[in-house]
Design a protein around this motif. Structure first.
Motif, PDB file in Angstrom:
ATOM      1  N   SER A 150      -8.141   6.097  13.055  1.00 31.06           N
ATOM      2  CA  SER A 150      -7.903   4.756  13.570  1.00 31.06           C
ATOM      3  C   SER A 150      -6.443   4.695  14.014  1.00 31.06           C
ATOM      4  O   SER A 150      -5.549   5.029  13.264  1.00 31.06           O
ATOM      5  CB  SER A 150      -8.179   3.716  12.486  1.00 31.06           C
ATOM      6  OG  SER A 150      -7.397   3.969  11.362  1.00 31.06           O
ATOM      7  N   GLY A 151      -6.220   4.314  15.239  1.00 29.05           N
ATOM      8  CA  GLY A 151      -4.857   4.247  15.749  1.00 29.05           C
ATOM      9  C   GLY A 151      -4.433   5.481  16.519  1.00 29.05           C
ATOM     10  O   GLY A 151      -3.399   5.465  17.175  1.00 29.05           O
ATOM     11  N   ASN A 196       1.188   2.821   5.251  1.00 27.43           N
ATOM     12  CA  ASN A 196       2.483   2.148   5.305  1.00 27.43           C
ATOM     13  C   ASN A 196       3.530   3.105   4.787  1.00 27.43           C
ATOM     14  O   ASN A 196       3.328   3.749   3.768  1.00 27.43           O
ATOM     15  CB  ASN A 196       2.475   0.885   4.433  1.00 27.43           C
ATOM     16  CG  ASN A 196       2.001  -0.313   5.209  1.00 27.43           C
ATOM     17  OD1 ASN A 196       2.094  -0.322   6.427  1.00 27.43           O
ATOM     18  ND2 ASN A 196       1.504  -1.304   4.506  1.00 27.43           N
ATOM     19  N   LYS A 225       1.570   2.428  14.591  1.00 23.02           N
ATOM     20  CA  LYS A 225       0.457   2.640  13.662  1.00 23.02           C
ATOM     21  C   LYS A 225      -0.088   4.057  13.778  1.00 23.02           C
ATOM     22  O   LYS A 225      -0.317   4.737  12.786  1.00 23.02           O
ATOM     23  CB  LYS A 225      -0.650   1.627  13.951  1.00 23.02           C
ATOM     24  CG  LYS A 225      -1.901   1.855  13.125  1.00 23.02           C
ATOM     25  CD  LYS A 225      -2.846   0.677  13.246  1.00 23.02           C
ATOM     26  CE  LYS A 225      -4.233   0.985  12.708  1.00 23.02           C
ATOM     27  NZ  LYS A 225      -4.278   1.574  11.384  1.00 23.02           N
ATOM     28  N   ARG A 233       2.292   6.504  12.182  1.00 23.21           N
ATOM     29  CA  ARG A 233       2.245   6.451  10.710  1.00 23.21           C
ATOM     30  C   ARG A 233       1.017   7.219  10.217  1.00 23.21           C
ATOM     31  O   ARG A 233       1.077   7.951   9.228  1.00 23.21           O
ATOM     32  CB  ARG A 233       2.174   4.997  10.231  1.00 23.21           C
ATOM     33  CG  ARG A 233       3.421   4.194  10.477  1.00 23.21           C
ATOM     34  CD  ARG A 233       3.486   2.972   9.555  1.00 23.21           C
ATOM     35  NE  ARG A 233       2.350   2.077   9.685  1.00 23.21           N
ATOM     36  CZ  ARG A 233       2.318   1.032  10.512  1.00 23.21           C
ATOM     37  NH1 ARG A 233       3.354   0.759  11.268  1.00 23.21           N
ATOM     38  NH2 ARG A 233       1.258   0.264  10.577  1.00 23.21           N
ATOM     39  N   GLN A 234      -0.078   7.034  10.951  1.00 22.16           N
ATOM     40  CA  GLN A 234      -1.303   7.744  10.596  1.00 22.16           C
ATOM     41  C   GLN A 234      -1.081   9.249  10.679  1.00 22.16           C
ATOM     42  O   GLN A 234      -1.527  10.003   9.813  1.00 22.16           O
ATOM     43  CB  GLN A 234      -2.397   7.318  11.588  1.00 22.16           C
ATOM     44  CG  GLN A 234      -3.797   7.524  11.116  1.00 22.16           C
ATOM     45  CD  GLN A 234      -4.223   6.476  10.111  1.00 22.16           C
ATOM     46  OE1 GLN A 234      -3.823   5.325  10.218  1.00 22.16           O
ATOM     47  NE2 GLN A 234      -4.983   6.871   9.118  1.00 22.16           N
ATOM     48  N   ASN A 258     -17.068  -1.921   8.951  1.00 23.03           N
ATOM     49  CA  ASN A 258     -16.006  -2.468   8.108  1.00 23.03           C
ATOM     50  C   ASN A 258     -16.616  -3.339   7.022  1.00 23.03           C
ATOM     51  O   ASN A 258     -17.547  -4.104   7.283  1.00 23.03           O
ATOM     52  CB  ASN A 258     -15.056  -3.328   8.945  1.00 23.03           C
ATOM     53  CG  ASN A 258     -14.342  -2.494   9.998  1.00 23.03           C
ATOM     54  OD1 ASN A 258     -14.051  -1.325   9.754  1.00 23.03           O
ATOM     55  ND2 ASN A 258     -14.103  -3.076  11.151  1.00 23.03           N
ATOM     56  N   LEU A 260       0.823  -1.222   0.000  1.00 21.76           N
ATOM     57  CA  LEU A 260       0.000   0.000   0.000  1.00 21.76           C
ATOM     58  C   LEU A 260       0.851   1.264   0.000  1.00 21.76           C
ATOM     59  O   LEU A 260       0.421   2.304   0.463  1.00 21.76           O
ATOM     60  CB  LEU A 260      -0.949   0.026   1.205  1.00 21.76           C
ATOM     61  CG  LEU A 260      -1.924  -1.139   1.299  1.00 21.76           C
ATOM     62  CD1 LEU A 260      -2.742  -1.047   2.570  1.00 21.76           C
ATOM     63  CD2 LEU A 260      -2.839  -1.157   0.085  1.00 21.76           C
ATOM     64  N   SER A 303     -13.999   2.096   1.691  1.00 21.67           N
ATOM     65  CA  SER A 303     -12.690   2.236   1.058  1.00 21.67           C
ATOM     66  C   SER A 303     -12.758   1.997  -0.440  1.00 21.67           C
ATOM     67  O   SER A 303     -12.047   2.651  -1.219  1.00 21.67           O
ATOM     68  CB  SER A 303     -11.686   1.280   1.687  1.00 21.67           C
ATOM     69  OG  SER A 303     -11.489   1.624   3.038  1.00 21.67           O
ATOM     70  N   GLY A 354      -6.648   4.520   4.890  1.00 22.10           N
ATOM     71  CA  GLY A 354      -6.992   3.892   6.153  1.00 22.10           C
ATOM     72  C   GLY A 354      -5.821   3.121   6.734  1.00 22.10           C
ATOM     73  O   GLY A 354      -5.611   3.093   7.935  1.00 22.10           O
ATOM     74  N   ASP A 355      -5.051   2.482   5.846  1.00 21.17           N
ATOM     75  CA  ASP A 355      -3.856   1.760   6.271  1.00 21.17           C
ATOM     76  C   ASP A 355      -2.661   2.524   5.758  1.00 21.17           C
ATOM     77  O   ASP A 355      -2.420   2.547   4.568  1.00 21.17           O
ATOM     78  CB  ASP A 355      -3.829   0.371   5.618  1.00 21.17           C
ATOM     79  CG  ASP A 355      -4.431  -0.668   6.507  1.00 21.17           C
ATOM     80  OD1 ASP A 355      -4.127  -0.621   7.709  1.00 21.17           O
ATOM     81  OD2 ASP A 355      -5.186  -1.513   6.003  1.00 21.17           O
TER      82      ASP A 355
END
Lengths: 532, 304
Positions: free
Chosen positions: B159-160, B87, B133, B136-137, B39, A375, B44, B84-85
């Motif tokens: 989230s996180g 990385n 996490k 990173r967010q 979810n 990602l 997304s 949302g994720d």
């Protein structure tokens, strides 16, 4: 025993994940050994030819430093397989070490291990499971190799010595992987460290083997690959030497567990250093980012290619030293004199460099897919960056990178062969040319990954499989009497053999055109597909 | 009022899974729009189609007046996205990533960048692999919020984050609202959407099932009433829109359709109100109402 709870589950998980990878690796090793044995047995039907070949090889410091010494010049098994002794041990070691890292540090870095650790999982379970999988793989690999060699007609005891000395190297480097996985925080760095240890081990045994008066022969005993050679398969079969890698493995496991007790999950021994709070002014394009991501591995490969080039060029200048007997001299004349066989040697080695450089190209192109699945492509593609620009940045790294690597190798071999032959002005451009003609085939193989990435991204690691098939075709195609059309499938077979051979522009143009078409197809299909 | 995002009849399947099933969504320019769903409801996927990362199978999508599939890069100059994720590249520092993403989007507001780093308490010198996490967010949030764009697309951005940081996030979005930025905020955290959003769309199984302002939506649900009366109540049970009535002497508890509130209050005050607690419907209830019938609906279908 609580520290080991869950090991069995993790072993099953690892085997499930690697249900294709491990069998494929095993088959490649078994086929290489058996194929090599079969081919040589047919070649050396006459005992005199066998001894002659062995003496020639032992008389050449170049070959001895590359492959090792033949201990029994009359042993059919040893002469048939000596090229796969140290070199095969190196590759088995690589497989074993990377398997351990793959199931320990890679899992830890990705956070997947944390997920599992929260369940009922002992502190040493991951490492133990990885070692069981890795050791099991190399032991099965060794035993199957032994059986395959027996099937090729070699004696039982020697075949088992050969298979088990490969397994021994694997066990030693499984231990190395167990330690490096504890030392660094990233799996990439752990694999890099394992590769460095492998490289040092190979060089140590080369120093020991090529010792002319025997005074530095003991250096071989410092190297796990040296231990494998000292088992002397088909030349004494000293099974007792296998105890050394076993003891080595036990010591390294003890070290690795001691490290685990001392560190936190996710941490390494080398603490991470802070970096710059602002990006350099140059980091403002996908290309700049791609260079940043590829440069570490590119520098390492570049250094290795320079060394390889210098080494190969240096060996080439000794080629006439092989030729001592009258019959050999006669053969040399037929082959176009000393320059003829020097060129033939250089052309062969350049072909090998081309194969190695392709591995860099495949690896660099595969980065596309790992960026996508991690990602990390998504946030970039949600900016002003078009898909083609992002794809192009990594493709350029792969194509230019392989180009620079092969030319560096050509330059290195040109300089060292030119220096020792005393004709630098001629040899450098010749070797650069010989390097450049490898590029179309390298690019074609790289482009196959690009087109897979665009067209069937889930199958993109099939690039390695195709590469493996091309290698096998090149190595064994003629021995196994494959039909010509099949042999023609490998792009490497169409590369002109330079220096010395005939240069024909047609195949070079064809390979380049196909590589270009595949790359463009990769761009076209990538623009049309879903990301993720 | 112009619309920053207009989606109509959007379908998207992955193999046999129907992720989006005729989704309609409209986000007006300058509003903070909540995109609410559990979810796997398709939030997304919708956002990825809006970004041109996925191609819809059918339906029309317009983003900032353009087609996100064909004009992706051009449109992306005008928006910022927080996935949302998140990385990060393991060997790049957070600061480097913020600068890189900002530059690729056409520039960062330097003052805002520093300000956001301070408010989110983010250390920009750490390497990507060492961030948690939540951190990173934060890197992705700073990169997006510090850029001068018209549209923010945020996919579960908190989230996180810990509650303190969630609060910082809310303040920053409040400030953005004053600057007339459009925000599409996907979330399953109801309180966040309730606090921030002008309008809300609720998505369920790839379809938007409810959309409107919070007060629009409140009409669709019930206010809960606790009252202590001077005398025992009369005729409450006969009134339309009264549910779960529970009378214990002079105490009354009931749920009232918000549209019928007036009539119920008259009836109560006829008996003399001594104390009254009226709780407005929360988004939580609205949300649950749309999802609580998931299971019965399926078993009904099975009976048929």
């Amino acid at each position: 025993m609580n520290d080991f709870v869950g090991t069995g589950t993790l072993v099953r998980l690892a085997l499930r994940r690697d249900r294709l990878l491990i069998p494929i690796w095993i088959v490649v090793f078994v086929i290489s050994a058996a194929g090599s044995a079969k081919a040589s047995i047919d070649l050396y039907s006459d005992q005199n030819a066998l001894v002659q070949a062995a003496r020639t090889s032992n008389a050449s410091p170049a070959l001895v430093s590359l492959y090792g010494r033949i201990f029994d010049e009359s042993s059919l098994g040893e002469v048939s397989l000596f090229k796969l002794t140290a070199f095969g041990a190196l590759l088995v070691g690589l497989l074993a070490g990377m398997l351990v890292v793959r199931h320990t540090r890679t899992e830890e870095e990705s956070g997947r291990l944390e997920l599992l650790s929260a369940g009922v999982l002992g502190r040493y379970a991951a490492l133990t499971a990885a070692l069981i999988v890795s050791a099991g793989t190399v032991i099965v690999l060794g035993l199957l190799t032994a059986l395959a060699l027996m099937g090729s007609g070699l004696d039982t005891k020697g075949s088992f010595a050969f298979g088990l000395m490969w397994a021994g190297a694997g066990l030693a480097f499984a231990g190395v992987g167990a330690v490096t996985a504890q030392v660094t925080e990233s799996a990439r760095a752990a694999n890099g460290l394992t590769a460095v240890v492998l490289g040092v081990a190979y060089v140590l045994r080369a120093i020991g083997d090529s010792s002319a008066d025997g005074s530095t022969q003991w250096v071989s005993w410092l190297s796990p690959i040296g231990w494998s050679q000292q088992v002397r398969a088909y030349a004494g079969d000293r099974f007792v030497v296998l105890l050394i890698p076993l003891v080595f493995l036990v010591v390294l496991i003890a070290a690795a567990t001691a490290l685990i007790r001392r560190r936190d999950l996710g941490a390494g021994l080398v603490p991470p250093r802070p970096g710059p709070p602002r990006a350099a002014a140059s980091l403002r394009s996908p290309l700049a980012l791609a260079w940043r991501l590829h440069r570490g591995s590119f520098y390492a490969w570049g250094f290795a290619f320079l060394l390889l080039g210098l080494l190969v060029g240096n060996i080439a200048s000794n080629v006439d030293g092989f030729v001592t007997s009258d019959s050999a001299k006669e053969m040399v004349q037929k082959l176009g004199g000393v320059e003829g066989i020097t060129d033939a040697f250089l052309a062969t080695e350049m072909g090998v460099m081309g194969l190695l450089a392709s591995a860099f190209g495949i690896q660099a192109a595969l980065r596309l897919r790992s960026e996508e699945t991690a990602l990390r492509a998504e946030p970039l593609l949600a900016t002003d960056v078009t898909r083609s620009r992002w794809l192009g940045s990594h493709v350029l790294m792969a194509l230019l990178g392989t180009g620079v690597l092969i030319l560096v190798a050509g330059l290195g071999s040109g300089i060292s062969s030119g220096a020792s032959l005393g004709n630098m002005g001629r040899q450098v451009p010749r070797m650069l040319g010989a390097a450049a003609v490898q590029l179309p085939a390298i690019w074609l193989v790289t482009a196959l990954v690009v087109v897979l990435f665009g067209f069937a991204p889930k199958l993109v690691t099939g690039g390695w499989a195709l590469y493996g098939v091309f290698l096998l075709i090149g190595q064994f195609g003629e021995i196994f009497n494959l039909p010509q059309w099949m042999i023609n499938l490998s792009p490497y077979g169409h590369t002109p053999r330079l220096p010395g051979g005939d240069f024909s522009v047609t195949p070079v143009l064809w390979l380049t055109a196909i590589a270009a078409a595949l790359t463009l197809a990769g761009f076209a299909t990538f623009r049309r597909r879903d990301i993720g | 009022m112009t619309s920053a995002i207009v989606v109509s009849g959007l379908h998207k399947s992955y193999g046999s899974t129907h992720a989006l099933d005729g989704l309609d969504l409209e986000v007006a320019t300058g509003e903070v729009h909540g995109f609410l769903g559990p979810n796997g409801a398709g939030k997304s996927t919708t956002i990825r189609v809006l970004l041109g990362l996925l191609r819809g199978d059918a339906g029309d999508v317009s983003l900032l007046g353009g087609d996100p599939w064909h004009d992706a890069a051009k449109l992306h100059r005008r928006l910022a996205y927080v996935p949302g994720d998140v990385n990060l590249w393991p060997n790049l520092t957070g600061g480097e990533v913020i600068d890189l993403l900002g530059r690729l989007r056409g520039g960062l507001d330097e003052k805002k960048r520093d300000d956001l780093l301070r408010r989110f308490d983010l250390d920009p010198t750490k390497k990507g692999r060492t961030y948690s996490k939540g951190n990173r967010q934060k890197v992705a949030l700073v990169a997006a919020l510090a850029s001068n764009v018209e549209l923010l697309i945020l996919d579960e951005p908190t989230s996180g984050l810990d509650p303190l940081m969630e609060e910082v996030f809310r303040q920053v979005i409040e400030e953005d609202r004053r600057e007339d930025r459009t925000v599409l905020l996907s979330s399953h955290i109801l309180s966040e959407v309730e606090a921030l959003c002008d309008r809300v769309s609720i998505i369920r199984r790839g379809k938007v099932v409810e959309t409107g302002t919070l007060s629009d939506l409140r009409h669709l649900t019930r206010t809960s009433i606790h009252a202590e009366l001077a005398a025992s109540p009369n005729g409450l049970a006969q009134l339309p829109g009264v549910h779960d009535l529970d009378v214990e002497g002079n105490r009354v508890r009931c749920e009232v359709d918000t549209a019928q509130l007036d009539a119920v209050m008259r009836q109560l005050s006829a008996s003399g109100i001594k104390s009254l607690v009226a709780q407005p419907p929360t988004l939580e209830e609205l949300f649950l109402r749309h999802y609580e019938d998931d299971v019965p609906a399926e078993s009904e279908a099975a009976v048929r």
